[in-house]
Scaffold this active site. Structure first.
Site, PDB file in Angstrom:
ATOM      1  N   GLU A 110      -0.013   4.529  -1.625  1.00 24.14           N
ATOM      2  CA  GLU A 110      -0.576   4.286  -2.943  1.00 24.14           C
ATOM      3  C   GLU A 110      -1.216   5.605  -3.389  1.00 24.14           C
ATOM      4  OE1 GLU A 110      -3.408   1.084  -3.236  1.00 24.14           O
ATOM      5  OE2 GLU A 110      -3.778   1.565  -5.334  1.00 24.14           O
ATOM      6  N   ARG A 124      -2.542   0.270  13.418  1.00 22.61           N
ATOM      7  CA  ARG A 124      -2.899   1.484  12.699  1.00 22.61           C
ATOM      8  C   ARG A 124      -3.598   2.460  13.638  1.00 22.61           C
ATOM      9  NH1 ARG A 124      -5.931   1.972   8.175  1.00 22.61           N
ATOM     10  NH2 ARG A 124      -4.747   0.415   7.186  1.00 22.61           N
ATOM     11  N   LYS A 178      -9.177   5.792   2.383  1.00 25.95           N
ATOM     12  CA  LYS A 178      -9.225   6.681   1.227  1.00 25.95           C
ATOM     13  C   LYS A 178     -10.466   6.406   0.383  1.00 25.95           C
ATOM     14  CE  LYS A 178      -4.907   5.639   0.542  1.00 25.95           C
ATOM     15  NZ  LYS A 178      -3.619   5.392  -0.096  1.00 25.95           N
TER      16      LYS A 178
HETATM   17  P1  ATP Z   1      -6.440   3.475   3.278  1.00 27.02           P
HETATM   18  O1  ATP Z   1      -7.035   2.192   3.769  1.00 27.02           O
HETATM   19  O2  ATP Z   1      -6.819   4.668   4.030  1.00 27.02           O
HETATM   20  O3  ATP Z   1      -6.601   3.641   1.799  1.00 27.02           O
HETATM   21  P2  ATP Z   1      -3.902   2.380   2.874  1.00 27.02           P
HETATM   22  O4  ATP Z   1      -3.221   1.586   3.917  1.00 27.02           O
HETATM   23  O5  ATP Z   1      -4.485   1.655   1.727  1.00 27.02           O
HETATM   24  O6  ATP Z   1      -4.901   3.328   3.574  1.00 27.02           O
HETATM   25  P3  ATP Z   1      -1.544   3.336   1.700  1.00 27.02           P
HETATM   26  O7  ATP Z   1      -1.380   4.453   0.748  1.00 27.02           O
HETATM   27  O8  ATP Z   1      -1.325   1.973   1.203  1.00 27.02           O
HETATM   28  O9  ATP Z   1      -2.979   3.480   2.292  1.00 27.02           O
HETATM   29  O10 ATP Z   1      -0.701   3.603   3.013  1.00 27.02           O
HETATM   30  C1  ATP Z   1       0.630   4.036   3.051  1.00 27.02           C
HETATM   31  C2  ATP Z   1       1.190   3.685   4.392  1.00 27.02           C
HETATM   32  O11 ATP Z   1       0.444   4.299   5.430  1.00 27.02           O
HETATM   33  C3  ATP Z   1       1.126   2.188   4.625  1.00 27.02           C
HETATM   34  O12 ATP Z   1       2.352   1.765   5.159  1.00 27.02           O
HETATM   35  C4  ATP Z   1       0.006   2.031   5.618  1.00 27.02           C
HETATM   36  O13 ATP Z   1       0.223   0.914   6.437  1.00 27.02           O
HETATM   37  C5  ATP Z   1       0.070   3.351   6.384  1.00 27.02           C
HETATM   38  N1  ATP Z   1      -1.247   3.669   6.951  1.00 27.02           N
HETATM   39  C6  ATP Z   1      -2.415   3.784   6.299  1.00 27.02           C
HETATM   40  N2  ATP Z   1      -3.420   4.035   7.148  1.00 27.02           N
HETATM   41  C7  ATP Z   1      -2.874   4.104   8.380  1.00 27.02           C
HETATM   42  C8  ATP Z   1      -3.388   4.341   9.695  1.00 27.02           C
HETATM   43  N3  ATP Z   1      -4.684   4.559   9.910  1.00 27.02           N
HETATM   44  N4  ATP Z   1      -2.525   4.338  10.736  1.00 27.02           N
HETATM   45  C9  ATP Z   1      -1.217   4.136  10.526  1.00 27.02           C
HETATM   46  N5  ATP Z   1      -0.667   3.901   9.333  1.00 27.02           N
HETATM   47  C10 ATP Z   1      -1.479   3.889   8.261  1.00 27.02           C
HETATM   48 MG    MG Z   2      -3.088   0.295   0.652  1.00 29.09          MG
END
Ligand code: ATP
Ligand code: MG
Length: 557
Positions: A34, A258, A268
């Site tokens: 995102e 994760r 983020k």
């Molecule tokens: P955040 O909570 O940091 O904002 P998010 O999951 O909302 O992370 P996205 O941009 O939606 O961020 O993530 C893109 C991809 O990265 C998704 O498939 C998510 O599952 C993966 N991802 C995010 N954080 C992690 C992590 N700590 N370990 C492994 N994969 C991750």
């Molecule tokens: Mg997300």
């Protein structure tokens, strides 16, 4: 430490699918960020996994921006995400945006309404929440659940046209308010948001929810293996329900744990707070666990990919020691970083028997760990040198192998010197050390027969380059700041940055480029920062030399 492991569970699943000829043996994964912030080290795990799986099975990976929340998304983030993925060494097959699918997703929603599987609900958010039930009690049906298909079509069309206020209506899937899975209790598919979108502008005022965008986007792209983190496991039945009812390409979702790192926050939203509240200088502050922060700190793509590999792929959540990440960068930098001499806390040393005005150029190898020793440079040696203040002791003990009255040490790449006397100011602070050198002890041509235990780094004073050196420590002082008591920012490490304003570097460090990597002998690994200016370099400490991870792992490398 070995990186040779058997296939992980995802590799096994994909291998099985390829073998059985599912989707004609085709493998297509996607990385779906995102664009609401910069990528962090957690994302790199997902990137390495998605792109790695595809590479391994001759497949491809799409980059898809999951841009369905107009308020938090920005083009700046899109650009940074692309830069970071490329920097990590991966190239996507296609660049897609969930927002490009808005017309198609709208049509999907209409087709569900026509099948009697979706309805417009006029309840408020609070009312919907109160009818939701709890994990142990079923929910209640909305009074709007049994609207006619025609009425639903009419209202949904008017939602799209902007006739209604934000929050006044939503479109919901008609599934089962008594389902044990809360996500199946008539989940919201669309909400009204009169917001400007970074790509579609003001074209839309209804936006799909994650659950109604993600799986459908996967399906539109014919993704074969949709890999996500474990918190989406409970969404999987809904992912499958939409695909089944829409009768579209059967993408499949798989979950893995994760990546969590100690002494770090990895969301983020939290990282954005650190930026906005100026706890750090920006998303690429070298203390940040963002990919851009790690890059500026001096991390290499290889070290991060290697880290992701070592962490492995699991189905159980755990917290990885940040020492493992440091281990990986040390291992890489040891092979590639140029050795240089820099004195961080300068103390003047005078070699009283060395001719005044004389300068000798001494050869010095760039990297003893590299194949050709990294080639050679020349460093000037003269009568007046800077040494590290901590390398001199007025009253050294028996175990002290550096400099003190009557003691001998070797100056790296140069001569053995012997300390004769020292001078102090009125506060008792040592201001100068006086030594004599042994001419026949020159490195590489030593015929002196003298053995010394200590070797010290130094910099010739007339040619010394003053520089700024930034020493970083852990951003947080507790292992798990996100779940520690109080606000996570209460746990910031107040000593996470020490700026050495006036360090002294050997002249070869005068003109280097941002990102150039060095080992400052005895001091750690460093890289040139983009804040450097003409004649005034700035260096970031990437990592110290001491390998705490090796101790943790019981290894000695
Ligand atoms: P955040 O909570 O940091 O904002 P998010 O999951 O909302 O992370 P996205 O941009 O939606 O961020 O993530 C893109 C991809 O990265 C998704 O498939 C998510 O599952 C993966 N991802 C995010 N954080 C992690 C992590 N700590 N370990 C492994 N994969 C991750
Ligand atoms: Mg997300």
């Amino acid at each position: 430490m070995s990186t040779e492991k058997g296939p992980n569970f995802l590799e096994e699943i994909v291998a099985e699918d390829v073998k059985s000829g599912k989707h004609g043996g085709r493998v297509l994964t996607r990385f779906p960020p995102e664009p609401n912030g910069y990528l962090h080290i957690g994302h790199s795990k997902s990137i390495c996994l998605n792109f790695g799986l595809a590479e391994q099975f001759n497949g491809k990976t799409n980059l898809r921006f999951d841009d369905t929340n107009p308020e938090t998304e920005e083009t700046e983030y899109v650009e940074s995400i692309k830069e970071d993925i490329r920097w990590l060494g991966f190239e996507w097959a296609n660049e897609f945006y969930a927002s490009d699918y808005f017309p198609q997703l709208y049509d999907f929603a209409v087709s569900l309404i026509k099948k009697g599987l979706a309805y417009v609900d006029d309840s408020s958010a609070d009312e919907i929440a109160s009818m939701k039930g709890t994990p142990t009690e079923p929910g209640r049906n909305s009074p709007f659940r049994d609207r006619s298909i025609d009425e639903n079509l009419n209202l949904f069309d008017r939602m799209r046209k902007g006739e209604f206020e934000e929050g006044s209506r939503v479109l919901r899937a008609k599934i089962d308010m008594a389902s044990p899975n809360m996500h199946m209790r008539d989940p919201i598919m669309y909400r009204i948001k009169h917001a400007h979108h970074h790509r579609t502008g003001d074209k839309w005022c209804i936006y799909p929810m994650y659950d109604f965008a993600h799986g459908q986007s996967d399906s539109i792209e014919k993704i074969t293996h949709s890999v996500c983190t474990l918190e989406f496991e409970v969404h999987r039945p809904l992912y499958e329900w939409f695909i089944e009812k829409l009768e579209i390409f059967p993408s499949k979702q798989y979950e893995f744990a994760r990546l969590n790192l100690n002494y770090t926050v990895m969301s983020k939203r939290k990282l954005l707070q650190l930026v906005n509240e100026k706890h750090v200088s920006g998303w690429d502050d070298p203390r940040m666990p963002t990919i851009s922060g790690l890059r500026r700190r001096g991390y290499t793509p290889a070290s991060i990919r290697n880290f992701a590999e070592r962490v492995g792929v699991a189905r159980r959540e755990n917290i990885i020691d940040v020492g493992l990440l440091e281990f990986c960068i040390r291992e890489d930098l040891n092979k590639i970083a140029l050795r240089r001499m820099v004195v961080l806390d300068p103390l003047k040393l005078v070699i009283t028997n060395y001719p005044e005005g004389k300068t000798e150029m001494l050869p010095a190898e760039n990297n003893p760990e590299a194949e050709d020793k990294g080639g050679e440079r020349e460093i000037p040696f003269s009568r007046e040198l800077w040494i590290e203040r901590e390398d001199f002791m007025e009253n050294p003990g028996k175990k002290y192998f550096r400099l003190g009255p009557g003691l001998k040490v070797r100056l790296k790449h140069a001569y053995i010197i012997s300390c004769d006397s020292f001078e102090k100011d009125e506060h008792g602070k040592v201001t100068q050390v006086n030594c004599t050198y042994i001419p026949e002890s020159k490195s590489g041509h030593d015929t002196s027969g003298i053995n010394v235990k200590g070797t010290m780094h130094w910099v010739s004073i007339p040619q010394a380059v003053p520089c700024e050196v930034r020493l970083y420590d852990r951003l947080f002082r507790v292992e798990d700041p996100a779940s520690a008591e109080g606000d996570f920012k209460d746990h910031l490490n107040p000593e996470n940055l020490t700026v050495v304003k006036q360090a002294m570097a050997e002249p070869s460090l005068l003109n280097t480029s941002a990102g150039d990597k060095f080992q400052f002998i005895r001091k750690g690994y460093f890289c040139t920062d983009k804040d450097s200016s003409e004649g005034k370099p700035v260096f970031n400490r990437t990592v110290t030399l001491k390998d705490t991870w090796a101790k943790i792992a019981g290894k000695d490398s």
